[in-house]
Enzyme design. Structure first.
Site, PDB file in Angstrom:
ATOM      1  CG  ASN A 209      -2.222  -0.768   0.903  1.00 17.58           C
ATOM      2  OD1 ASN A 209      -2.387  -1.295  -0.193  1.00 17.58           O
ATOM      3  ND2 ASN A 209      -3.121  -0.839   1.859  1.00 17.58           N
ATOM      4  CB  CYS A 261      -6.354   0.810   2.680  1.00 19.74           C
ATOM      5  SG  CYS A 261      -7.570  -0.454   3.081  1.00 19.74           S
ATOM      6  CE  LYS A 322     -11.172   1.404  -4.987  1.00 16.29           C
ATOM      7  NZ  LYS A 322     -10.091   0.507  -5.314  1.00 16.29           N
TER       8      LYS A 322
END
Ligand code: NAD
Length: 433
Positions: A209, A261, A322
């Site tokens: 990530n 995240c 998103k």
């Protein structure tokens, strides 16, 4: 196999449903009783393309069950997945209270060998902490392993059913055997199940990530340069993305990364590094650049409306962090909304899936429209904050007819500036002005 999944959010519900889809009998546990009751009654609690159909099928076949009773869920299960929240603590580190709290309770309930699998994103050393928390109340045989999840919201079912890779952190021969059996249906095309030690597995998730967040911040900085030097970020993106070593994906500039995240995982890795006296300089910059980029579209709006934003009304397309998700956690659109409201503007927003969550969070701070064109009513300008497909080819004539000022601020570079010029619309995007 009989599986328990503790925590039935974005990861837990997808995990439980997909394991049921391959024939396992899964019981999902959540402390949120309303969520459990909705799911038990066939009402899906998140928007995730393709999930509802397989959720309903497996519910009907009794392969997928929901409960708030941890004991009920784990008594028959061979495998217990933890898909619990790991939100940032006040100092940026991952808060392990949910994971360790559940681990301690599991210790009280174990009566035979089980594998406890951590799917939550957790710092290095958590598997050991989970083990110790269980051992407070249980001295029998069990394994704790790390199995970080790499699914992307919006394509979570596809990612889970056909993962690029499955990462498993354990040295237990028994656990390796069970994991190979469990994941076999998902890697039939030959994608790897990568076994490693548990610490490396825990770090792999943060590294993945953080690397992706770095790519985004890097590209956002290139876009800032493009704006100052008169270059076009789309051309630069294509020019570098065609190099295999760089790759085409994750090179789109925008209004900063968000979601549940990247922001917390970048923060947590910086904190983990500092705890072992390592200054993770690149990641600190990634965070700083992201904070600047999240303000970038508002800076453009302020530059355009030099007299200030009081009494201006904006239409905003997209709230989710998103497309193809209803998740608004840390969404860049929320920063824009908050900043514009503080500056005295009003907003009517539209998002295809995220409005129920946005209404809970924002109340009547902003207005909500039933569709993208209704949001334009009485608006001075349009802001695009999420790249939903339906925003990509809008009816520009309807936009012109509705907006008082024919101007679009596009945080996702959806449109072609020459097309908008033909429509006499002023257009501001990222890295292409
Ligand atoms: P989420 O907030 O959507 O879901 C967590 C669920 O756990 C909630 O439904 C909550 O009610 C439940 N819960 C909390 N305490 C509980 C308890 N004591 N017992 C039972 N249930 C409890 O979170 P998420 O997005 O699914 O993320 C879970 C973990 O997976 C996090 O560590 C996250 O970083 C990681 N992860 C998330 C994603 C993603 O895209 N969302 C992807 C990969 C990894």
């Amino acid at each position: 196999m009989k599986i328990a999944v503790i925590g039935t959010g974005y990861v837990g519900l997808v995990t439980g449903t997909c394991f049921a889809e391959t024939g396992n009998v899964v019981t999902c546990v959540d402390i949120d009783k309303l969520k459990v009751s909705k799911l038990s009654n066939g009402q899906i609690t998140i928007y995730e393309p393709g999930l509802e159909k397989i959720f309903l099928r497996n519910l009907k076949e009794n392969r997928l069950n929901f409960t708030s009773d941890l004991k009920d869920a784990i008594c028959d299960a061979q495998i217990i997945f933890l898909a619990l929240p790991t939100p940032p603590d006040a100092d940026g580190s991952a808060d392990l209270k949910y994971v360790l709290g559940v681990a301690e309770t599991i210790g009280k309930l174990l009566t035979s060998y089980k594998i406890i699998i951590n799917k939550s994103t957790v710092p290095v050393g958590t598997a050991e902490k989970v083990r110790k928390a269980i051992e407070l109340n249980y001295d029998g045989d069990f394994d704790v392993i790390s199995n970080p999840e790499f699914l992307r919201e919006g394509v979570a079912v596809e990612d889970f059913m056909k993962p690029d890779r499955v990462v498993i952190g354990t040295k237990s021969v028994k656990a390796i055997d069970v994991m190979n059996q469990l994941y076999a249906p998902f890697v039939r095309q030959g994608n790897p199940v990568i076994f490693m030690d548990e610490k490396s597995a825990e770090l792999t998730k943060y590294a993945a990530n953080s690397f992706l967040a770095t790519k985004i911040s890097f590209m956002n900085e290139i876009s800032q340069l493009c704006e100052r030097l008169g270059a076009d970020v789309d051309s630069v993106r294509k020019g570098i993305g065609s190099d295999d070593r760089i790759g085409k994906r994750f090179l789109f500039p925008g209004i900063g990364y968000g979601g549940s995240c990247f922001p917390k995982d970048v923060q947590a890795l910086i904190k983990s590094a500092s705890e072992v006296e390592y200054d993770f300089e690149i990641l600190k910059s990634v965070e700083k650049v992201n904070a600047i980029q999240k303000r970038h579209l508002v800076s453009k709006i302020l530059k355009y409306y030099k007299r200030g934003l009081r009494d201006l009304h904006f239409a905003l397309w997209g709230i989710a962090f998103k497309p193809n998700t209803d998740d608004i956690r840390d969404a860049p659109a929320l920063s824009i909304i908050n900043e514009l409201c503080e500056l005295g503007a009003t907003i009517t927003a539209y998002d295809p899936e995220a409005m129920p969550n946005a209404k809970i969070l924002l109340g009547d701070k902003i207005g909500f429209a039933n569709n993208q064109y209704e949001a334009l009513k009485d608006a001075d300008a349009l802001i695009v904050a999420t790249e939903w497909s339906e925003f990509r080819t809008p009816d520009f004539n309807r936009i012109i007819d509705s907006l008082k000022d024919k101007v679009i601020f596009d945080g996702r570079n959806l449109y072609n500036s020459s097309t908008l010029k033909q429509h006499d619309i002023e257009y501001f995007s990222i890295g292409r002005d």
